[in-house]
Write an enzyme that holds these catalytic residues in place. Structure first.
Site: not given
Ligand code: B4P
Length: 190
Positions: A14, A89, A128, A134, A146
């Site tokens: 994402k 979410r 990552r 993180r 998660r």
């Molecule tokens: P991404 O998938 O881009 O990571 P993300 O969106 O940041 O994921 P996440 O869900 O963990 O984070 P968030 O901050 O929303 O990439 C992951 C990795 O994969 C990277 O290293 C990337 O390079 C790699 N990658 C991407 N595409 C690829 C491909 N095609 N091939 C290979 N590798 C690839 O959430 C973090 C925390 O915040 C949650 O756990 C929760 O506690 C809280 N939170 C956030 N929003 C919330 C909400 N709305 N409600 C409640 N809690 C919330």
């Protein structure tokens, strides 16, 4: 106005795809994960509460993230559209987002869901975690928590948008640019 929900499990890409979308379409990026990490970095009370939950792989309470999104929508009244990344979410968050947008005579245009299997998710997040700093990426147990939270609380959000005929599921495995091209193809229709 284009309002896009970019949906998927933790590690599904994402954040990665959002960066490309902002560049191409000039939309405002609203990532609740980034907003929460911002609060943590500033050491606010909200950030301190959120950190504990995030480090354990749990979701932060709905009212906290809804409040943050509402504030950002108000602060960007002239935006030509938003990318919602990692929000909604839970179904409660999705319902509240609909209400918030309705009060601004707007709505979600489309939801794009990145489909990635659990083994690949765990692999990506651990990778990552080696340099992201993180805490929630560093520990396999937290990563599994998660993914469990996602399957139990977040996956049903896809049905919410499916019922509104807005869900587009795509394969999230493969080169980032190829996935991006598929996303752009869907956006073109809107
Ligand atoms: P991404 O998938 O881009 O990571 P993300 O969106 O940041 O994921 P996440 O869900 O963990 O984070 P968030 O901050 O929303 O990439 C992951 C990795 O994969 C990277 O290293 C990337 O390079 C790699 N990658 C991407 N595409 C690829 C491909 N095609 N091939 C290979 N590798 C690839 O959430 C973090 C925390 O915040 C949650 O756990 C929760 O506690 C809280 N939170 C956030 N929003 C919330 C909400 N709305 N409600 C409640 N809690 C919330």
């Amino acid at each position: 106005m284009l309002n896009l929900v970019l949906f998927g499990a933790p590690g599904s890409g994402k954040g990665t795809q959002s960066k490309k979308l902002i560049e191409k379409y000039g939309l405002i990026h609203l990532s609740t994960g980034d907003l929460l990490r911002g609060e943590i970095a500033e050491g606010t009370e909200l950030g301190l509460e959120a950190k504990k939950l995030m480090d354990e792989g749990k979701l932060v309470p709905d009212e906290v993230v809804i409040g943050m999104i509402s504030h950002k929508l108000d602060a960007n009244k002239d935006a030509k559209g938003f990318i919602f990344d990692g929000f909604p979410r839970t179904v409660a968050q999705a319902e509240e987002l609909d209400e918030l947008l309705k009060s601004k005579n707007s709505e979600i245009s489309v939801m794009i869901a990145l489909e990635v299997n659990d083994i690949e998710l765990e692999h990506r997040l651990l990778l990552r975690g080696k340099d992201s700093g993180r805490a929630d990426d560093a520990n396999p147990e937290v990563i599994r928590k998660r993914i469990k939270e996602y399957n139990e609380k977040t996956a049903p959000v896809a049905d919410f948008y499916k019922n509104q005929d807005k869900l587009n599921s795509i394969n999230g495995i493969g080169p980032e640019d190829e996935i991006f091209a598929v996303i752009c193809g869907i956006i073109k229709k809107y």
